[in-house]
Design an enzyme around this catalytic site. Sequence first.
Site, mmCIF file in Angstrom:
data_model
loop_
_atom_site.group_PDB
_atom_site.id
_atom_site.type_symbol
_atom_site.label_atom_id
_atom_site.label_comp_id
_atom_site.label_asym_id
_atom_site.label_seq_id
_atom_site.Cartn_x
_atom_site.Cartn_y
_atom_site.Cartn_z
ATOM 1 N N ASN A 134 -11.097 16.125 -27.947
ATOM 2 C CA ASN A 134 -11.450 17.133 -27.337
ATOM 3 C C ASN A 134 -12.986 17.415 -27.873
ATOM 4 O O ASN A 134 -13.936 17.703 -26.938
ATOM 5 C CB ASN A 134 -10.754 18.734 -27.533
ATOM 6 C CG ASN A 134 -9.349 18.410 -26.822
ATOM 7 O OD1 ASN A 134 -8.515 17.745 -27.608
ATOM 8 N ND2 ASN A 134 -9.227 19.041 -25.479
ATOM 9 N N ASP A 135 -13.249 17.677 -28.880
ATOM 10 C CA ASP A 135 -14.567 18.086 -29.366
ATOM 11 C C ASP A 135 -15.564 16.802 -29.473
ATOM 12 O O ASP A 135 -16.801 17.320 -29.155
ATOM 13 C CB ASP A 135 -14.326 18.239 -30.940
ATOM 14 C CG ASP A 135 -13.333 19.489 -31.387
ATOM 15 O OD1 ASP A 135 -13.231 20.382 -30.134
ATOM 16 O OD2 ASP A 135 -13.107 19.642 -32.393
ATOM 17 N N SER A 142 -15.155 19.499 -18.713
ATOM 18 C CA SER A 142 -13.917 20.139 -18.592
ATOM 19 C C SER A 142 -13.100 19.073 -17.714
ATOM 20 O O SER A 142 -13.826 18.473 -16.575
ATOM 21 C CB SER A 142 -14.106 21.426 -17.488
ATOM 22 O OG SER A 142 -12.788 21.864 -17.227
ATOM 23 N N HIS A 191 -4.991 1.178 32.600
ATOM 24 C CA HIS A 191 -3.354 1.549 32.374
ATOM 25 C C HIS A 191 -2.405 0.444 32.410
ATOM 26 O O HIS A 191 -1.377 0.856 32.971
ATOM 27 C CB HIS A 191 -3.397 2.413 34.100
ATOM 28 C CG HIS A 191 -4.108 3.402 34.305
ATOM 29 N ND1 HIS A 191 -3.820 4.713 33.986
ATOM 30 C CD2 HIS A 191 -5.323 3.363 34.688
ATOM 31 C CE1 HIS A 191 -5.016 5.517 34.163
ATOM 32 N NE2 HIS A 191 -5.870 4.592 34.827
ATOM 33 N N SER A 321 11.004 -16.058 14.014
ATOM 34 C CA SER A 321 12.423 -15.933 14.043
ATOM 35 C C SER A 321 13.347 -16.605 13.377
ATOM 36 O O SER A 321 13.172 -17.599 13.055
ATOM 37 C CB SER A 321 12.929 -15.659 15.508
ATOM 38 O OG SER A 321 14.234 -15.347 15.790
ATOM 39 N N LYS A 327 9.805 -19.798 17.916
ATOM 40 C CA LYS A 327 9.218 -18.431 18.052
ATOM 41 C C LYS A 327 7.931 -18.271 17.142
ATOM 42 O O LYS A 327 8.397 -18.364 15.835
ATOM 43 C CB LYS A 327 10.100 -17.194 18.207
ATOM 44 C CG LYS A 327 9.591 -16.256 18.926
ATOM 45 C CD LYS A 327 10.768 -15.146 18.864
ATOM 46 C CE LYS A 327 10.508 -14.055 19.761
ATOM 47 N NZ LYS A 327 9.062 -13.270 19.228
ATOM 48 N N GLU A 334 0.261 -7.488 13.492
ATOM 49 C CA GLU A 334 1.145 -6.268 12.982
ATOM 50 C C GLU A 334 0.993 -5.759 11.656
ATOM 51 O O GLU A 334 1.172 -4.434 11.388
ATOM 52 C CB GLU A 334 2.508 -6.858 13.224
ATOM 53 C CG GLU A 334 3.072 -7.366 14.726
ATOM 54 C CD GLU A 334 4.365 -8.133 14.520
ATOM 55 O OE1 GLU A 334 4.783 -8.528 13.436
ATOM 56 O OE2 GLU A 334 4.604 -8.525 15.811
#
Length: 475
Positions: A134-135, A142, A191, A321, A327, A334
């Site tokens: 601390n010191d 702080s 769309h 797969s 596949k 992903e």
Amino acid sequence: MAEAAVQRVHHDVRVERDSLGEVRVPINALYGAQTQRAVENFPVSGRPLPARFVRTLGLVKLAAARANRDLGLLEPAVADAIEQAAQAVADGKHDREFPIDVFQTGSGTSSNMNANEVIATLASHALGASVHPNDHVNMGQSSNDVIPTVLHVAAALAIEDDLIPALEYLRSALDTKAREFDDIVKIGRTHLMDAVPIRLGQEFGGYARQIELGIERVRAALPCLRELAIGGTAVGTGLNTHGEFGARVARELSELTGSRFEEARNHFEAQGARDAYVFAAGALVTLAAALMKIANDVRLLASGPQAGLGELLLPAIQPGSSIMPGKVNPVIAESVIQVGAQVTGNCHAVIVGGQWGQLDLNVMLPMMARNMLESIDLLASVARVFVDKSLAGAAANVERCRGYIERSIAMATALNPLIGYDRAAAIAKEAYASDRTVREVAYERSGLTRQQVDEALDPGRQTIPGTIGGGSAGG
């Protein structure tokens, strides 16, 4: 530990005493009583704060020791010992000595004391005399100004050193693909339905621009992160520190990192609020959304390959797969999407953390630091993986792109300026009902010459702005 009453009780534990009494600490640990109490008090996630946080904390302690030495507040020998110890922490040599859980005291006081104790022990060993956590190590500081400072410095450096270079790498790869694909005309989709033609290069150019704008938004978060709370001590008033301390530490950190930092203009904002982190989180969420959009588009363009769009061919990097032979899945895209989801969640937590500061201190600091730094690291890593494992080897399925155009009734849009919307719509409907192309029906029903029809329905020409005008917009 320095200036602590220590008693060996058996071969793997020592006893230290602090203001609350005795604490048993692993005998070889560099930390002391306060760290051990925090380890015992917060068995929450089993995850300590990120290494980047710990190492930045070491840099802050190093800069503080230099500032206190130069101000004549810390004996040079003690300051030098602290600096050497703090450098070792900053270099990652003692990451294992920082075991406290992320979900601890909201100010990060436990982690600040963890650093003070570790550095004090190392400095004491090097000096051959007692260095107090601390010191000496925490002199003029702080937890309430140290930890917010660490948050800003760590995030700014992570953005500058890791994230922006990775995003530039991704932007460059997308721009390269935009040029490579510039002459490949395909059907546009709005769309998820057929729209007018577009060049594949134009789509990828749009992706490159998204990342370019993402970089600009992330850069925009840096100026506020460069303001540091250090010098405000407990509540922003600077009690128990020299008036020049904050500015000196900021200058030292700038020199140590090669980046630019400055003392906060207002210490009460710097400690009571975490708005800079919230702003940065917003930039990261926007970037995550862009990456998710781009990765999902890549998945859609590569879908199939026989029964999907199949316009883009991705590298086959692993079997897709456990049951379906042959596949191959868009696994890298992903991965990017999952990172985007994680970053979105992380950054929402950061935003909530910013909302939940009370009065003169925010008490969500460790959680915010963890989520911000993880988000930056995830985005930087996955951006490079996206390039190296997927985009760099992506190719266009030229024949598939061309085939979709001629069969699409959206081609009738180019007839609007010549015969009007209603007549063009009738041709489109007849083409769809009779399973013929718009071109074939237009030869018969438009009243235009074959040359006029062919010029209007030239797919490449339709992708050049201003070449064909008129008609209705939207959809």
